[in-house]
Write a protein that holds these residues in place. Structure first.
Motif, PDB file in Angstrom:
ATOM      1  N   ARG A  34      27.694 -18.162 -31.103  1.00 36.02           N
ATOM      2  CA  ARG A  34      28.527 -17.685 -32.140  1.00 36.02           C
ATOM      3  C   ARG A  34      27.707 -16.878 -33.238  1.00 36.02           C
ATOM      4  NH1 ARG A  34      32.638 -21.481 -36.025  1.00 36.02           N
ATOM      5  NH2 ARG A  34      33.209 -19.471 -37.277  1.00 36.02           N
ATOM      6  N   THR A  57      15.480 -18.711 -52.704  1.00 34.90           N
ATOM      7  CA  THR A  57      15.541 -18.038 -54.057  1.00 34.90           C
ATOM      8  C   THR A  57      16.881 -18.419 -54.652  1.00 34.90           C
ATOM      9  OG1 THR A  57      13.974 -16.545 -53.385  1.00 34.90           O
ATOM     10  CG2 THR A  57      15.234 -15.939 -55.442  1.00 34.90           C
ATOM     11  N   LEU A  58      17.116 -18.824 -55.758  1.00 33.41           N
ATOM     12  CA  LEU A  58      18.341 -18.858 -56.530  1.00 33.41           C
ATOM     13  C   LEU A  58      18.438 -18.189 -57.473  1.00 33.41           C
ATOM     14  CD1 LEU A  58      20.715 -21.358 -56.885  1.00 33.41           C
ATOM     15  CD2 LEU A  58      19.141 -22.110 -58.997  1.00 33.41           C
ATOM     16  N   ALA A  59      19.611 -17.259 -57.435  1.00 34.18           N
ATOM     17  CA  ALA A  59      19.864 -16.386 -58.536  1.00 34.18           C
ATOM     18  C   ALA A  59      20.640 -17.403 -59.648  1.00 34.18           C
ATOM     19  CB  ALA A  59      21.015 -15.464 -58.187  1.00 34.18           C
ATOM     20  N   ALA A  91      28.154 -14.369 -53.494  1.00 34.99           N
ATOM     21  CA  ALA A  91      27.513 -15.758 -53.519  1.00 34.99           C
ATOM     22  C   ALA A  91      28.917 -16.653 -53.400  1.00 34.99           C
ATOM     23  CB  ALA A  91      26.923 -16.011 -54.846  1.00 34.99           C
ATOM     24  N   ASP A  92      29.837 -16.248 -53.438  1.00 35.01           N
ATOM     25  CA  ASP A  92      31.055 -17.239 -53.123  1.00 35.01           C
ATOM     26  C   ASP A  92      31.319 -18.262 -54.005  1.00 35.01           C
ATOM     27  OD1 ASP A  92      33.471 -17.986 -51.601  1.00 35.01           O
ATOM     28  OD2 ASP A  92      32.180 -19.505 -50.518  1.00 35.01           O
ATOM     29  N   MET A 151      22.376 -22.525 -63.403  1.00 35.39           N
ATOM     30  CA  MET A 151      22.630 -22.693 -62.034  1.00 35.39           C
ATOM     31  C   MET A 151      22.115 -23.712 -61.131  1.00 35.39           C
ATOM     32  SD  MET A 151      24.576 -20.104 -61.244  1.00 35.39           S
ATOM     33  CE  MET A 151      24.363 -20.286 -59.478  1.00 35.39           C
ATOM     34  N   TYR A 221      38.237 -25.637 -46.002  1.00 37.01           N
ATOM     35  CA  TYR A 221      36.856 -25.064 -46.593  1.00 37.01           C
ATOM     36  C   TYR A 221      36.934 -23.627 -46.739  1.00 37.01           C
ATOM     37  CZ  TYR A 221      35.002 -29.181 -44.259  1.00 37.01           C
ATOM     38  OH  TYR A 221      34.958 -30.434 -43.815  1.00 37.01           O
ATOM     39  N   ASP A 255      32.604 -11.082 -52.782  1.00 36.83           N
ATOM     40  CA  ASP A 255      32.724 -12.352 -51.788  1.00 36.83           C
ATOM     41  C   ASP A 255      34.263 -12.925 -51.832  1.00 36.83           C
ATOM     42  OD1 ASP A 255      32.825 -13.912 -54.082  1.00 36.83           O
ATOM     43  OD2 ASP A 255      30.600 -13.783 -54.140  1.00 36.83           O
ATOM     44  N   ALA A 256      34.492 -14.177 -51.254  1.00 33.62           N
ATOM     45  CA  ALA A 256      35.852 -14.596 -51.124  1.00 33.62           C
ATOM     46  C   ALA A 256      36.423 -14.612 -52.607  1.00 33.62           C
ATOM     47  CB  ALA A 256      35.543 -15.784 -50.218  1.00 33.62           C
ATOM     48  N   LEU A 266      42.303 -17.117 -40.946  1.00 34.89           N
ATOM     49  CA  LEU A 266      40.855 -17.378 -41.372  1.00 34.89           C
ATOM     50  C   LEU A 266      40.237 -16.354 -42.396  1.00 34.89           C
ATOM     51  CD1 LEU A 266      40.044 -19.050 -38.022  1.00 34.89           C
ATOM     52  CD2 LEU A 266      40.742 -20.194 -40.286  1.00 34.89           C
ATOM     53  N   PRO A 267      39.608 -16.497 -43.135  1.00 35.39           N
ATOM     54  CA  PRO A 267      38.980 -15.416 -44.160  1.00 35.39           C
ATOM     55  C   PRO A 267      37.907 -14.734 -43.848  1.00 35.39           C
ATOM     56  CG  PRO A 267      38.376 -17.672 -44.837  1.00 35.39           C
ATOM     57  CD  PRO A 267      39.132 -17.992 -43.652  1.00 35.39           C
ATOM     58  N   GLN A 268      37.168 -15.185 -42.737  1.00 31.54           N
ATOM     59  CA  GLN A 268      35.891 -14.385 -42.354  1.00 31.54           C
ATOM     60  C   GLN A 268      36.196 -12.729 -42.326  1.00 31.54           C
ATOM     61  OE1 GLN A 268      33.874 -16.053 -39.158  1.00 31.54           O
ATOM     62  NE2 GLN A 268      32.263 -14.613 -39.172  1.00 31.54           N
ATOM     63  N   ILE A 271      36.599 -11.231 -45.662  1.00 28.26           N
ATOM     64  CA  ILE A 271      35.479 -10.916 -46.089  1.00 28.26           C
ATOM     65  C   ILE A 271      34.383  -9.885 -45.869  1.00 28.26           C
ATOM     66  CG2 ILE A 271      33.403 -12.081 -47.053  1.00 28.26           C
ATOM     67  CD1 ILE A 271      35.326 -14.797 -46.733  1.00 28.26           C
TER      68      ILE A 271
HETATM   69  C1  LIG Z   1      32.523 -25.923 -42.519  1.00 24.08           C
HETATM   70  C2  LIG Z   1      33.305 -24.675 -42.661  1.00 24.08           C
HETATM   71  C3  LIG Z   1      33.759 -24.087 -41.432  1.00 24.08           C
HETATM   72  C4  LIG Z   1      34.417 -22.758 -41.709  1.00 24.08           C
HETATM   73  N1  LIG Z   1      34.911 -22.098 -40.418  1.00 24.08           N
HETATM   74  C5  LIG Z   1      35.512 -20.791 -40.693  1.00 24.08           C
HETATM   75  C6  LIG Z   1      36.132 -20.247 -39.448  1.00 24.08           C
HETATM   76  O1  LIG Z   1      36.089 -20.725 -38.389  1.00 24.08           O
HETATM   77  N2  LIG Z   1      36.625 -19.047 -39.705  1.00 24.08           N
HETATM   78  C7  LIG Z   1      36.456 -18.278 -40.975  1.00 24.08           C
HETATM   79  O2  LIG Z   1      37.117 -17.414 -40.984  1.00 24.08           O
HETATM   80  N3  LIG Z   1      36.130 -18.973 -42.084  1.00 24.08           N
HETATM   81  C8  LIG Z   1      35.430 -20.386 -41.920  1.00 24.08           C
HETATM   82  N4  LIG Z   1      35.038 -20.941 -42.940  1.00 24.08           N
HETATM   83  C9  LIG Z   1      35.189 -19.949 -44.194  1.00 24.08           C
HETATM   84  C10 LIG Z   1      34.325 -19.252 -44.413  1.00 24.08           C
HETATM   85  O3  LIG Z   1      32.890 -19.615 -44.005  1.00 24.08           O
HETATM   86  C11 LIG Z   1      33.946 -18.625 -45.936  1.00 24.08           C
HETATM   87  O4  LIG Z   1      35.355 -18.339 -46.421  1.00 24.08           O
HETATM   88  C12 LIG Z   1      33.172 -17.562 -45.906  1.00 24.08           C
HETATM   89  O5  LIG Z   1      31.776 -17.802 -45.622  1.00 24.08           O
HETATM   90  C13 LIG Z   1      32.817 -17.055 -47.391  1.00 24.08           C
HETATM   91  O6  LIG Z   1      32.275 -15.937 -47.441  1.00 24.08           O
HETATM   92  P1  LIG Z   1      31.243 -15.504 -48.747  1.00 24.08           P
HETATM   93  O7  LIG Z   1      30.620 -14.218 -48.456  1.00 24.08           O
HETATM   94  O8  LIG Z   1      32.294 -15.307 -49.861  1.00 24.08           O
HETATM   95  O9  LIG Z   1      30.323 -16.733 -49.273  1.00 24.08           O
HETATM   96  P2  LIG Z   1      29.336 -17.518 -48.046  1.00 24.08           P
HETATM   97  O10 LIG Z   1      29.422 -17.307 -46.709  1.00 24.08           O
HETATM   98  O11 LIG Z   1      29.390 -18.792 -48.765  1.00 24.08           O
HETATM   99  O12 LIG Z   1      27.950 -16.582 -48.761  1.00 24.08           O
HETATM  100  C14 LIG Z   1      27.518 -17.030 -49.898  1.00 24.08           C
HETATM  101  C15 LIG Z   1      25.964 -17.151 -49.964  1.00 24.08           C
HETATM  102  O13 LIG Z   1      25.300 -16.959 -51.237  1.00 24.08           O
HETATM  103  C16 LIG Z   1      24.372 -17.836 -51.316  1.00 24.08           C
HETATM  104  N5  LIG Z   1      24.309 -18.247 -52.914  1.00 24.08           N
HETATM  105  C17 LIG Z   1      25.226 -19.029 -53.749  1.00 24.08           C
HETATM  106  N6  LIG Z   1      24.644 -19.037 -54.646  1.00 24.08           N
HETATM  107  C18 LIG Z   1      23.394 -18.652 -54.797  1.00 24.08           C
HETATM  108  C19 LIG Z   1      22.629 -18.284 -55.899  1.00 24.08           C
HETATM  109  N7  LIG Z   1      22.797 -18.723 -57.269  1.00 24.08           N
HETATM  110  N8  LIG Z   1      21.363 -17.744 -55.620  1.00 24.08           N
HETATM  111  C20 LIG Z   1      21.078 -17.400 -54.217  1.00 24.08           C
HETATM  112  N9  LIG Z   1      21.973 -17.347 -53.318  1.00 24.08           N
HETATM  113  C21 LIG Z   1      23.149 -18.088 -53.504  1.00 24.08           C
HETATM  114  C22 LIG Z   1      24.863 -19.118 -50.577  1.00 24.08           C
HETATM  115  O14 LIG Z   1      23.638 -19.830 -50.227  1.00 24.08           O
HETATM  116  C23 LIG Z   1      25.450 -18.394 -49.229  1.00 24.08           C
HETATM  117  O15 LIG Z   1      24.369 -18.043 -48.099  1.00 24.08           O
HETATM  118  C24 LIG Z   1      34.456 -22.097 -42.761  1.00 24.08           C
HETATM  119  C25 LIG Z   1      33.884 -22.759 -44.225  1.00 24.08           C
HETATM  120  C26 LIG Z   1      33.158 -23.780 -43.886  1.00 24.08           C
HETATM  121  C27 LIG Z   1      32.593 -24.592 -45.135  1.00 24.08           C
END
Ligand SMILES: Cc1cc2nc3c(=O)[nH]c(=O)nc-3n(C[C@H](O)[C@H](O)[C@H](O)COP(=O)(O)OP(=O)(O)OC[C@H]3O[C@@H](n4cnc5c(N)ncnc54)[C@H](O)[C@@H]3O)c2cc1C
Length: 277
Positions: A34, A57-59, A91-92, A151, A221, A255-256, A266-268, A271
């Motif tokens: 995957r 690293t935490l923003a 960062a979602d 944060m 989620y 992000d989402a 599914l949102p991936q 996004i």
């Molecule tokens: C268990 C699970 C299963 C899922 N399965 C599916 C699926 O099968 N199909 C699907 O489409 N979606 C699935 N989802 C939903 C999908 O994963 C999310 O909607 C998607 O990842 C959101 O993308 P994003 O880019 O907004 O945030 P994310 O993918 O969450 O990325 C955000 C990143 O920012 C980082 N971050 C956050 N705050 C800070 C900070 N202050 N400093 C530094 N870094 C930071 C986090 O560590 C993370 O790496 C699933 C979610 C979960 C939890």
């Protein structure tokens, strides 16, 4: 699925989601594993001279209303990452047109049971299958508040699940549909199907189904919509149609959290599309 009124459709990537089809997965065709955004879009480009990745690293803070950089902390050290053009946040955190699906059904060739403790207390004999009904576009709205300006402090997340009657009714209908699927003649004629193991026939009246849903309900989620993309006259609007944060300059969110509503399915994929735009 056709027998219970859900037509077969060729694929979910066509833009039409009302139907039944194979689920699309993001799988690396050369390895069969995957793929994630990290393995597909970041790892192959790590050697680029214009890319620096700060691990662990935490923003903490975006600096300035005209974003000039991000304050970060790594291994106890706090420093500023300066932005020469703009800051892009990904960062979602984690009302729908009526022809979009509201429920997603998906099946697993295993016993799942209580989704809060999947598989626990399951049967030890025979072969089991599970079909789950998921509210894919819920009407109820949760909220997220910060507990401090740091944060390092976790936000307060109030999901507000099942606070809209329509969501409860949709899930109840979805639950009943699951039983209809197992009763479909194509399954009954081609398989020997034993009695329902979970929740079983002790859950049959409307009231029992409601109680069961309240107890066993879990999330998929798909946290989203905390940073709404809307026109500026909407009081909940945070970013414009280019992800630019109102009231600031050189600051984008991609992000989402910027979805104006949770898209069905599914949102991936949505996004990734948003990120590339
Ligand atoms: C268990 C699970 C299963 C899922 N399965 C599916 C699926 O099968 N199909 C699907 O489409 N979606 C699935 N989802 C939903 C999908 O994963 C999310 O909607 C998607 O990842 C959101 O993308 P994003 O880019 O907004 O945030 P994310 O993918 O969450 O990325 C955000 C990143 O920012 C980082 N971050 C956050 N705050 C800070 C900070 N202050 N400093 C530094 N870094 C930071 C986090 O560590 C993370 O790496 C699933 C979610 C979960 C939890």
């Amino acid at each position: 699925m056709e027998e219970v009124g859900i037509p077969h459709i060729p694929r979910f990537t066509s833009g039409y989601l009302n139907g039944s089809s194979w689920l699309v997965h993001t799988i690396d065709q050369t390895t069969g594993f995957r793929a994630s955004s990290e393995s597909a879009f970041l790892r192959p480009f790590l050697t680029r001279p214009n890319l620096a990745v700060y691990k662990n690293t935490l923003a903490e803070k975006i600096v300035g209303k005209v974003a000039t950089g991000v304050q970060v902390t790594s291994e106890g050290h706090t420093f500023l990452l300066a932005a020469s053009k703009e800051v892009i946040v990904s960062a979602d955190l984690d009302s729908l047109p009526s022809d979009w699906p509201e429920i997603q059904y998906f099946n697993l060739p295993a016993y799942v049971g209580d989704f809060w403790n999947p598989g626990v207390g399951g049967p030890t004999d025979g072969n089991y299958a599970t079909i789950m009904a998921t509210l894919i576009a819920p009407k109820c709205r949760g909220n997220v508040s910060i507990s401090s300006s740091s944060m390092h402090d976790q936000p307060l997340i109030n999901p507000n699940w099942l606070t809209q009657q329509v969501d409860v009714e949709l899930l109840t209908a979805g639950f009943k549909r699951l039983r209809q699927i197992f009763q479909a003649s194509v399954l009954q004629e081609n398989l020997t199907i034993g009695p329902e193991y979970y929740p079983g026939d002790k859950v049959s009246t409307e009231e029992q189904i409601h109680h069961f849903i309240q107890d066993a309900f879990q999330t998929m989620y798909h946290a989203a919509v905390t940073c709404k993309m809307r026109k500026p006259d909407d009081e909940m609007a945070v970013v414009d149609s280019h992800g630019l944060v109102y009231g600031t300059k050189r600051l984008r969110v991609v992000d989402a959290s910027v979805f104006p509503f949770l898209p069905p399915n599914l949102p991936q994929g949505t996004i990734y599309e948003l990120n590339f735009d």
